[in-house]
Structures are given as structure tokens and as C-alpha cells.
Design an enzyme around this catalytic site. Structure first.
Site, PDB file in Angstrom:
ATOM      1  N   LYS A   1      19.299 -54.207 -20.981  1.00 50.39           N
ATOM      2  CA  LYS A   1      20.630 -53.868 -20.466  1.00 50.39           C
ATOM      3  C   LYS A   1      20.479 -52.834 -19.357  1.00 50.39           C
ATOM      4  CE  LYS A   1      24.001 -53.245 -23.399  1.00 50.39           C
ATOM      5  NZ  LYS A   1      24.653 -52.541 -24.538  1.00 50.39           N
TER       6      LYS A   1
HETATM    7  O1  G3P Z   1      27.391 -51.396 -26.029  1.00 46.84           O
HETATM    8  C1  G3P Z   1      28.381 -50.949 -25.186  1.00 46.84           C
HETATM    9  C2  G3P Z   1      29.800 -51.196 -25.516  1.00 46.84           C
HETATM   10  O2  G3P Z   1      29.939 -52.145 -26.486  1.00 46.84           O
HETATM   11  C3  G3P Z   1      30.589 -49.956 -25.677  1.00 46.84           C
HETATM   12  O3  G3P Z   1      31.498 -50.016 -26.710  1.00 46.84           O
HETATM   13  O4  G3P Z   1      33.059 -49.080 -28.366  1.00 46.84           O
HETATM   14  O5  G3P Z   1      31.552 -47.546 -27.085  1.00 46.84           O
HETATM   15  O6  G3P Z   1      33.455 -48.670 -25.945  1.00 46.84           O
HETATM   16  P1  G3P Z   1      32.446 -48.749 -27.029  1.00 46.84           P
END
Ligand code: G3P
Length: 226
Positions: free
Chosen positions: A86
Site C-alpha cells: 500500500k
Molecule cells: O486502512 C485504511 C482505512 O481503512 C482507514 O480506515 O477507519 O481509519 O478511516 P479508518
């Protein structure tokens, strides 16, 4: 729709992989740091838990393209088959996406909040693009609209990159990206479990059991009767 788990919590991964059709695991530096143990151990435990065939998408940390390339190679050597790196869609990230994908390491462009970022990442060679739905919704953006636009652009420009939608806080968002044509979604384990919860399903199943036991006796199974 292909489901990924967005976590580095090995216990939660083990439970979900046992129950649900999970294609792999995605992590990011925040999710890794939450585990507070060595990165190599976490990646090994995830691989041991999900088996050799599922994907692991792990993220670089450096803001510098050349170091991102080194990090990607080191991560790939550690994870082995099914590894995707990533890379955030910064300017240095775009440079790294071109370099890393030309080395044959599949790239998931991440931290995407606009369709133009996804389009450029796909042109640079990313095989997956990860738009952050809830983070946009949280600031009066429209995460679903961005996902629809990316799907439209990839189709219009005949790009092979896939949409790995990310950052969810509720089931409606996941339903909406599926309707918008997203290829996959990465979800926290609790949200993956919530996707199929419904009280009418639970009461329906209870009714089957009580009707059955009313006739055949408590605890009688189909296997006892035929
Ligand atoms: O892996 C990155 C993404 O899924 C971020 O999620 O919940 O931290 O906004 P969040």
C-alpha cells in the site's frame, strides 16, 4: 464483492477467516502500531492465520519515494506470495507506485479521497486503489460519490485497476459502495460481522428449531432421524 479485513488483530482475523469469505487482510501503520509488537511477528502471524493463498496488503511509511521502494521490497520478502504494497497517493507516492509496480510488486494506492488521485495512481501502475469513504463522509464529503466516479473513470478509460474501498463505519456505506460497482471492500472485523446481522433471520432460525423440537423432541437432529 470481495471482502478484506482491515486490521492487524490476529485473534479477530482468525475468527473472521473461519466464518466468512475473506480474501485477505489489509493493514496500515496505525493498525500495526495498535498491536504494539514487532512488525515482522505481526506479518508472520497474519500469514500463518490466513494461510498461504490469501492476500496481505501492508503499507509503506516513508514520505520518500526511494525509501518507499526499499520498504516495499523488504515487506514483499517478509510476506511472500499474495503480497501487495500500500502506497499513499502523495507526489512521492506516485513516483514510488511507478517504480514498485515496474519491479513486479503489485501496488494498492491508498489514502485516496478524490477520483483524480485514483485515476493517476491507476495510470502510474497501481493494481488496486483504496478510497477512504468514511473519512470523507465525516467532513461533509461524499465518499460514495467518489467511489462511483472512480468506477466510472476506470471503465471509461479502460483501466484494469480495481477499487478496494476502505474506511467504513456502518453497513449502509458498504452497501452503497457495492451498489456503486466497487470490486472489493476492506472492513474492520466488527463491521464485517454486522453485514449479515438481522433479528428476522435470528427469529426465523429459532422458529425452525422450536417447530422441529415440538415434534421430534429436544435436541433431535436431522442426522438422528435419517
Ligand atoms: O486502512 C485504511 C482505512 O481503512 C482507514 O480506515 O477507519 O481509519 O478511516 P479508518
Amino acid at each position: 464483492m470481495i471482502y478484506f479485513l482491515d486490521t492487524a488483530d490476529v485473534k479477530a482475523i482468525a475468527r473472521c477467516v473461519d466464518l466468512y469469505p475473506v480474501a485477505g487482510v489489509t493493514t496500515n501503520p496505525s493498525l500495526i502500531a495498535r498491536e504494539n509488537r514487532p512488525l515482522g511477528d505481526i506479518l508472520k502471524d497474519i500469514r500463518d492465520t490466513i494461510g498461504p493463498d490469501k492476500m496481505i496488503h501492508a503499507q509503506v511509511l516513508s514520505p520518500d519515494a526511494d525509501i518507499m521502494v526499499d520498504e516495499a521490497q523488504r515487506l514483499r520478502d517478509r510476506v511472500g506470495e499474495g503480497f501487495h504494497v500500500k502506497v499513499p497517493v502523495t507526489a512521492q507516492g506516485m513516483k514510488a507506485i511507478s517504480k514498485i509496480s515496474s519491479l513486479g510488486i503489485p501496488v494498492t494506492a491508498t489514502a485516496i479521497v478524490t477520483a483524480e488521485q485514483a485515476l493517476m495512481a491507476a495510470v502510474a501502475g497501481a493494481s488496486y486503489t483504496a478510497p477512504y469513504v468514511n473519512r470523507l463522509d465525516n467532513i461533509c464529503g461524499d465518499g460514495i460519490r467518489v467511489v462511483s466516479e472512480i468506477a466510472h473513470l476506470f471503465k471509461t478509460h479502460q483501466l484494469d485497476a480495481l477499487l478496494l474501498t476502505a474506511s467504513f463505519k456502518n453497513v449502509q456505506q458498504i452497501h452503497d459502495v457495492a451498489m456503486a460497482g466497487a470490486h472489493s471492500a476492506t472492513l474492520p472485523p466488527d463491521l464485517l460481522e454486522l453485514l449479515i446481522v438481522h433479528p428476522l433471520t435470528d427469529s426465523g432460525v429459532s422458529g425452525f428449531v422450536s417447530d422441529w423440537e415440538g415434534v421430534y423432541g429436544k435436541g433431535a437432529t436431522i442426522l438422528d432421524l435419517i
